[in-house]
Structure formats: C-alpha cells, structure tokens
Design an enzyme around this catalytic site. Sequence first.
Site, PDB file in Angstrom:
ATOM      1  CG  ASP A  84      -1.946   1.049   1.270  1.00 42.28           C
ATOM      2  OD1 ASP A  84      -2.356   1.503   0.180  1.00 42.28           O
ATOM      3  OD2 ASP A  84      -2.372   1.440   2.382  1.00 42.28           O
ATOM      4  CG  ASP A 105       1.257   7.468  -3.594  1.00 45.24           C
ATOM      5  OD1 ASP A 105       1.181   8.279  -4.544  1.00 45.24           O
ATOM      6  OD2 ASP A 105       0.790   7.708  -2.467  1.00 45.24           O
ATOM      7  CD  GLU A 136      -2.464   8.261  -4.637  1.00 43.76           C
ATOM      8  OE1 GLU A 136      -2.357   7.208  -3.986  1.00 43.76           O
ATOM      9  OE2 GLU A 136      -2.582   9.367  -4.110  1.00 43.76           O
ATOM     10  CG  HIS A 178      -5.418   8.089   3.239  1.00 44.42           C
ATOM     11  ND1 HIS A 178      -4.470   8.648   2.426  1.00 44.42           N
ATOM     12  CD2 HIS A 178      -5.728   6.904   2.690  1.00 44.42           C
ATOM     13  CE1 HIS A 178      -4.217   7.820   1.425  1.00 44.42           C
ATOM     14  NE2 HIS A 178      -4.968   6.764   1.552  1.00 44.42           N
ATOM     15  CG  HIS A 208      -6.298   4.957  -1.734  1.00 46.37           C
ATOM     16  ND1 HIS A 208      -5.144   4.570  -1.103  1.00 46.37           N
ATOM     17  CD2 HIS A 208      -6.250   4.413  -2.967  1.00 46.37           C
ATOM     18  CE1 HIS A 208      -4.414   3.839  -1.930  1.00 46.37           C
ATOM     19  NE2 HIS A 208      -5.060   3.727  -3.069  1.00 46.37           N
ATOM     20  N   GLY A 210     -11.312   4.416   2.696  1.00 46.01           N
ATOM     21  CA  GLY A 210     -12.637   3.776   2.789  1.00 46.01           C
ATOM     22  C   GLY A 210     -13.316   3.920   4.143  1.00 46.01           C
ATOM     23  CG  ASN A 230      -7.054   0.953  -0.579  1.00 45.47           C
ATOM     24  OD1 ASN A 230      -7.394  -0.006  -1.270  1.00 45.47           O
ATOM     25  ND2 ASN A 230      -5.927   1.616  -0.783  1.00 45.47           N
TER      26      ASN A 230
END
Length: 290
Positions: A84, A105, A136, A178, A208, A210, A230
């Site tokens: 991740d 990322d 990303e 996030h 992302h 989630g 995620n």
Amino acid sequence: MLVNATAMLQSAAKGHYGIGAFNTNNLEWASSILDAAEELQSPLIIQCTAGAAKWQGGFKVCADIVRDLYEAKNITIPVALHLDHGSYEDCFKAMDAGFTSIMYDGSHEETFQINLDRTAELVKIAHNKGISIEAEVGGIGGVEDGVASSGELADPEECKAIADLGVDFLACGIGNIHGLYPENWAGLSFERLGEIKALTGDLPLVLHGGTGIPLDQIQKAISLGISKINVNTDLQVAFAKATREYIESGADQKGKGYDPRKLLKPGRDAIITRTKELIEDFGSTGKAWA
Ligand code: 13P
C-alpha cells in the site's frame, strides 16, 4: 498460494461489486482478516504499508506471516498480498519479499512526468514477475487539523495517461481522504469519477480512505467503476474500542486476564466482525470464484 489482484478485480469490475483491501499491522490483523474473508467466501486483498511492514520486522516478515497463515488455516479463497502506497524503492523491496501486488504511489513525485516514467518502468518489472500493480494520480490527503473539507480531485487526462501504461488498477482522488472524515466533508465527487471512468474504460478503479464514507456513497461509487476499496483506520478503531472495553472492565486484572491471548482476543474478534460487515457492504460475499 497467494495470487495477484488482477483477475479478482477484473471480475469485480465486470460484476459491479467491490473488493475490500484491508491493511494489516501484525499477526492479529492478518489472521482476523483472513478468517473473515474465508468465512464469507470473498476474494481478499491484504495490504501493508512500508511503515507497518517495518513494525513487523520488514516486508519479508509481513509476507511470511500472511503466506504461512494462508497455508496453516487451509484458506481456500484467492488472497493477494499488496503493498500500500509504496515509494519507488519500496516496490522493489516488496516484490523481492514475495508480495504478489504492489502500489507505486508516484503522486508525491516532483513532477507528473516522474510519476509517469517510474510507473511505466515498474509496470514492466512487476508484470514480468506476474505481480499486479496499482498507480496513483492526484494525492489523497489526510485530514489536517480537521479543516480539510474535501480531498483532491484527480485530473482525468492524467488518469488516462497512467492507465495507458498498462497498470492493473488505478487510484484516483475523487474527494476521498485518508483517516476519519471531518464533519464538513464535501463527499465523493461522482461527476469526477464519471469523467475518469469515461477515459479509462474497463480499468478497475481504487477508492482510498474507505473508512467513514457513508455506505450509499460507497455503493454508488462501486456502481460507477470503483472495484477496490481500501480500509485501514476502520479496523484500527474497532480493535482499539474492543481492547479499551476489555481493559476498562478490569478483565485484565482478573485471573490471567493479562495473558496476551486473552487481552488481544476481543480486538481480534472485533476485526473479524467489522471486516465481515465491510465485505457484505462491498458486495463480495460468495464471489471467491466469480
Ligand atoms: P483509511 O485509513 O481512511 O481507511 O484509508 C485506508 C487507505 O486508503 C489505505 O491506502
């Protein structure tokens, strides 16, 4: 055997359901997440950041824990072990350690061109090894002192440029953040998701952040092309709450209540319960072989 995440996410995209990608921190997390997904016969992505891998002793320890648990528990569902938010260097370390899927990322690189070039290079290397790769576009921020009211919106043209490199799934900001969402959060931008989808075709998209997105928004996002969701903070909160209740009840001070197997069990059970709820919400129950 652990698998890469390509086939399961393509099936999810075609079948209009989402697959949870749950972050692991240690043995308790990996074990609980595996138990939950196996019970519901859902495909599963277990993912780990570089920081959480370091906590466990490195990428190899993390990969060994997940692989050994998978075998010891006779898990039957397809499980991918995914890096991740990896940096360029992390991607190589995770691939060497046995991860079956990586996320590069590059959204924090100095220029979009660097993101593009490094993604192109990593796509070739990962695919040569049978490893799936997520990229990303547009940073997915975190809440800064509770003042962020909306996350970034990815540029659809940039999404197309990265999609054309052959990545297996793509994370793109659509207002998601996030961590816990601030009260004044503006919500997901379905308009932007639609624009990105129109340019990226069948490519499974990743949501992302989630944790804490209202279920109707998650499900609408899935119907519009999100295939991987995620989740990290949500399971941390569930674990912390159950552990706090155990301690606050004084249970750790009765008999051998301090035994880690007793002390960690409520948190472990809470992760299983919450992961099962999320799998149901995302619609992947029974889809292990879809
Ligand atoms: P949350 O911690 O907000 O669930 O986000 C998880 C995530 O997106 C990991 O990449």
